[in-house]
Motif scaffolding. Structure first.
Motif, PDB file in Angstrom:
ATOM      1  N   THR A   5      -9.081   7.763  14.271  1.00 19.39           N
ATOM      2  CA  THR A   5     -10.046   8.497  13.464  1.00 19.39           C
ATOM      3  C   THR A   5      -9.819   8.165  11.996  1.00 19.39           C
ATOM      4  N   GLY A   6     -10.831   8.358  11.191  1.00 21.05           N
ATOM      5  CA  GLY A   6     -10.690   8.044   9.775  1.00 21.05           C
ATOM      6  C   GLY A   6     -11.886   8.486   8.966  1.00 21.05           C
ATOM      7  N   ILE A   7     -11.740   8.338   7.660  1.00 19.18           N
ATOM      8  CA  ILE A   7     -12.802   8.695   6.725  1.00 19.18           C
ATOM      9  C   ILE A   7     -12.817   7.667   5.595  1.00 19.18           C
ATOM     10  N   LYS A   8     -14.014   7.249   5.209  1.00 16.27           N
ATOM     11  CA  LYS A   8     -14.177   6.281   4.138  1.00 16.27           C
ATOM     12  C   LYS A   8     -15.080   6.882   3.058  1.00 16.27           C
ATOM     13  N   LYS A   9     -14.610   6.828   1.814  1.00 13.27           N
ATOM     14  CA  LYS A   9     -15.384   7.339   0.691  1.00 13.27           C
ATOM     15  C   LYS A   9     -15.227   6.391  -0.482  1.00 13.27           C
ATOM     16  N   TYR A  13      -3.650   3.942   4.687  1.00 12.13           N
ATOM     17  CA  TYR A  13      -4.548   4.202   3.560  1.00 12.13           C
ATOM     18  C   TYR A  13      -4.829   2.891   2.831  1.00 12.13           C
ATOM     19  N   ASN A  14      -6.117   2.588   2.633  1.00  9.93           N
ATOM     20  CA  ASN A  14      -6.540   1.373   1.924  1.00  9.93           C
ATOM     21  C   ASN A  14      -7.350   1.733   0.690  1.00  9.93           C
ATOM     22  N   VAL A  15      -7.154   0.977  -0.373  1.00 15.56           N
ATOM     23  CA  VAL A  15      -7.987   1.031  -1.580  1.00 15.56           C
ATOM     24  C   VAL A  15      -8.597  -0.351  -1.770  1.00 15.56           C
ATOM     25  N   PHE A  16      -9.926  -0.417  -1.782  1.00 19.25           N
ATOM     26  CA  PHE A  16     -10.616  -1.696  -1.835  1.00 19.25           C
ATOM     27  C   PHE A  16     -10.901  -2.117  -3.268  1.00 19.25           C
ATOM     28  N   ILE A  17     -10.720  -3.408  -3.515  1.00 17.77           N
ATOM     29  CA  ILE A  17     -11.121  -4.040  -4.767  1.00 17.77           C
ATOM     30  C   ILE A  17     -12.008  -5.222  -4.384  1.00 17.77           C
ATOM     31  N   TYR A  44      -2.884  -1.548   0.602  1.00 20.21           N
ATOM     32  CA  TYR A  44      -2.698  -0.582   1.685  1.00 20.21           C
ATOM     33  C   TYR A  44      -1.273  -0.051   1.688  1.00 20.21           C
ATOM     34  N   THR A  45      -1.132   1.147   2.233  1.00 21.03           N
ATOM     35  CA  THR A  45       0.173   1.731   2.509  1.00 21.03           C
ATOM     36  C   THR A  45       0.096   2.415   3.863  1.00 21.03           C
ATOM     37  N   VAL A  91       8.640   3.357  10.494  1.00 20.16           N
ATOM     38  CA  VAL A  91       8.285   2.267   9.591  1.00 20.16           C
ATOM     39  C   VAL A  91       7.405   2.825   8.478  1.00 20.16           C
ATOM     40  N   SER A  92       7.689   2.405   7.244  1.00 18.41           N
ATOM     41  CA  SER A  92       6.871   2.805   6.110  1.00 18.41           C
ATOM     42  C   SER A  92       6.823   1.656   5.113  1.00 18.41           C
ATOM     43  N   GLY A  93       5.611   1.336   4.622  1.00 16.55           N
ATOM     44  CA  GLY A  93       5.522   0.209   3.698  1.00 16.55           C
ATOM     45  C   GLY A  93       4.187   0.117   3.002  1.00 16.55           C
ATOM     46  N   PHE A  94       3.982  -1.007   2.304  1.00 21.15           N
ATOM     47  CA  PHE A  94       2.740  -1.225   1.551  1.00 21.15           C
ATOM     48  C   PHE A  94       2.484  -2.720   1.478  1.00 21.15           C
ATOM     49  N   GLY A  95       1.262  -3.087   1.073  1.00 19.62           N
ATOM     50  CA  GLY A  95       0.937  -4.498   0.979  1.00 19.62           C
ATOM     51  C   GLY A  95      -0.455  -4.731   0.426  1.00 19.62           C
ATOM     52  N   PHE A  96      -0.914  -5.973   0.551  1.00 16.07           N
ATOM     53  CA  PHE A  96      -2.198  -6.396  -0.003  1.00 16.07           C
ATOM     54  C   PHE A  96      -2.884  -7.308   1.010  1.00 16.07           C
ATOM     55  N   ARG A  97      -4.163  -7.030   1.288  1.00 13.11           N
ATOM     56  CA  ARG A  97      -4.972  -7.860   2.200  1.00 13.11           C
ATOM     57  C   ARG A  97      -6.036  -8.583   1.389  1.00 13.11           C
ATOM     58  N   GLN A  98      -6.079  -9.910   1.534  1.00 12.06           N
ATOM     59  CA  GLN A  98      -6.944 -10.757   0.727  1.00 12.06           C
ATOM     60  C   GLN A  98      -7.912 -11.524   1.614  1.00 12.06           C
ATOM     61  N   THR A  99      -9.190 -11.509   1.252  1.00 17.50           N
ATOM     62  CA  THR A  99     -10.202 -12.275   1.973  1.00 17.50           C
ATOM     63  C   THR A  99     -10.290 -13.674   1.389  1.00 17.50           C
ATOM     64  N   LEU A 100     -10.015 -14.677   2.219  1.00 17.19           N
ATOM     65  CA  LEU A 100     -10.083 -16.062   1.770  1.00 17.19           C
ATOM     66  C   LEU A 100     -11.419 -16.709   2.086  1.00 17.19           C
ATOM     67  N   MET A 101     -12.055 -16.247   3.177  1.00 18.19           N
ATOM     68  CA  MET A 101     -13.321 -16.834   3.575  1.00 18.19           C
ATOM     69  C   MET A 101     -14.144 -15.809   4.325  1.00 18.19           C
ATOM     70  N   LYS A 102     -15.424 -15.695   3.983  1.00 18.43           N
ATOM     71  CA  LYS A 102     -16.344 -14.814   4.703  1.00 18.43           C
ATOM     72  C   LYS A 102     -17.761 -15.273   4.433  1.00 18.43           C
TER      73      LYS A 102
END
Length: 256
Positions: A66-70, A101-105, A111-112, A129-140
Motif C-alpha cells: 500500500t502507499g500514497i503519492k503526493k 520513501y521516495n522524493v522525485f526530482i 529514497y530511504t 536493514v535501514s538505508g538510503f540511496g539514489f535512483r537515476q533514469t538513464l533511458m526512457k
C-alpha cells in the motif's frame, strides 16, 4: 478516479499460479515505481495449497502493498508472509516488511527505507536493514514502455542466525548497493522486465550478495501472462547453509 480504479484492479488481480520459494529474497518494491501514477494505491494477494495422503503439505502465502503519492513524494509499505509445512514439519514461516520513501526530482529520485524480516530456511531469526540511496533514469521513451534505471545506495544490516540449537550468531554490516531496473518491448505482445542487485560488505570485500529477478510478459488486450525467475547468491554464508536460492513462478495480471 478511473486511473485509480485501473491501477487498483491491476494490482489486486495478480495471482501466482505456481511456485515454491526457499531463501532470503530482497524485498523488491522499487520495481513497481514505474506503474504508480495514482494518489493512493493498494495491492493484496493470497494463495494456498493443501495436500494429504502419501504427503501432507500445507502452503500459504499472502502479501499487502500500500502507499500514497503526493506531488513528488511517494510513501510505500509492504508486508509478506510465507508458510510451508510438510508432514507436520514446518519448513518456512517467514514474515517480511518494508517502509520506503521516495522524493522525485524529475525522472530521478532519492529514497530511504527500513526493512525487517526472518527466514526459517536460512536459520535467520531476524534481519534488520535501514538505508538510503539514489535512483537515476538513464533511458526512457515517451510511453515509458522501454526504460533503464540504475540505483546507488548504502545500508546498515543487522542479522541474527540460529547457529546451533543453543547459540545465536549476530552479524552487523555496512553494505553498498548497486542496482539496475529495466523494461524493454521485444515484440508486439512481448516485453521483458528485470531487476538486479549487487550488495558489497564495506568491511569485507569478499562478502557480497547478488539478486536477479527477470520477468517475461505476454500482453493481450486486458490480460498479461508472465514467467518470473529469481536467483540469489551469497558468496560467504555466515553459517552452514547453501550459498544460493532460486525460484520460478508463473502468473497473470488482469487490467480493466
Amino acid at each position: 478516479m478511473n486511473d485509480l480504479l485501473k491501477l487498483f484492479a491491476t494490482l489486486m488481480l495478480q495471482f501466482m499460479l505456481a511456485g515454491v520459494t526457499f531463501g532470503q529474497a530482497i524485498i523488491n518494491t522499487e520495481t513497481l515505481m514505474k506503474e504508480i501514477d495514482s494518489t493512493i494505491f493498494l495491492s493484496t494477494n493470497a494463495e494456498g495449497d493443501i495436500k494429504s495422503g502419501n504427503i501432507n503439505l500445507l502452503q500459504a502465502n499472502s502479501s499487502i502493498l500500500t502507499g500514497i503519492k503526493k506531488n513528488n513524494h511517494l510513501l510505500r509499505a509492504f508486508v509478506n508472509y510465507d508458510f510451508l509445512s510438510e508432514n507436520k514439519r514446518t519448513i518456512s514461516s517467514d514474515v517480511s516488511g518494508q517502509f520506503r520513501y521516495n522524493v522525485f526530482i524529475k525522472e530521478n529520485s532519492f529514497y530511504t527505507f527500513f526493512q525487517l524480516q526472518n527466514t526459517l530456511s536460512l536459520q535467520l531469526n531476524k534481519r534488520l536493514v535501514s538505508g538510503f540511496g539514489f535512483r537515476q533514469t538513464l533511458m526512457k521513451n515517451d510511453t515509458s514502455k522501454n526504460y533503464f534505471d540504475i540505483g546507488y545506495g548504502v545500508f546498515y544490516e543487522n542479522e541474527v542466525y540460529q547457529e546451533t540449537p543453543n547459540s545465536l550468531l549476530n552479524i552487523e554490516n555496512i553494505r553498498i548497493s548497486l542496482s539496475s531496473y529495466s523494461q524493454f518491448q521485444i515484440g508486439k505482445k512481448l516485453r521483458v522486465m528485470s531487476v538486479t542487485y549487487f550488495q558489497l560488505n564495506l568491511q569485507n570485500e569478499n562478502d557480497f550478495r547478488i539478486f536477479i529477478e527477470p520477468r517475461l510478459y505476454y500482453d493481450l488486450q486486458k490480460i498479461s501472462f508472465y514467467i518470473k525467475g529469481m536467483y540469489r547468491y551469497h558468496n560467504a554464508p555466515y553459517i552452514e547453509i547453501q550459498n544460493y536460492d532460486s525460484d520460478l513462478l508463473v502468473g497473470f495480471e488482469y487490467k480493466l
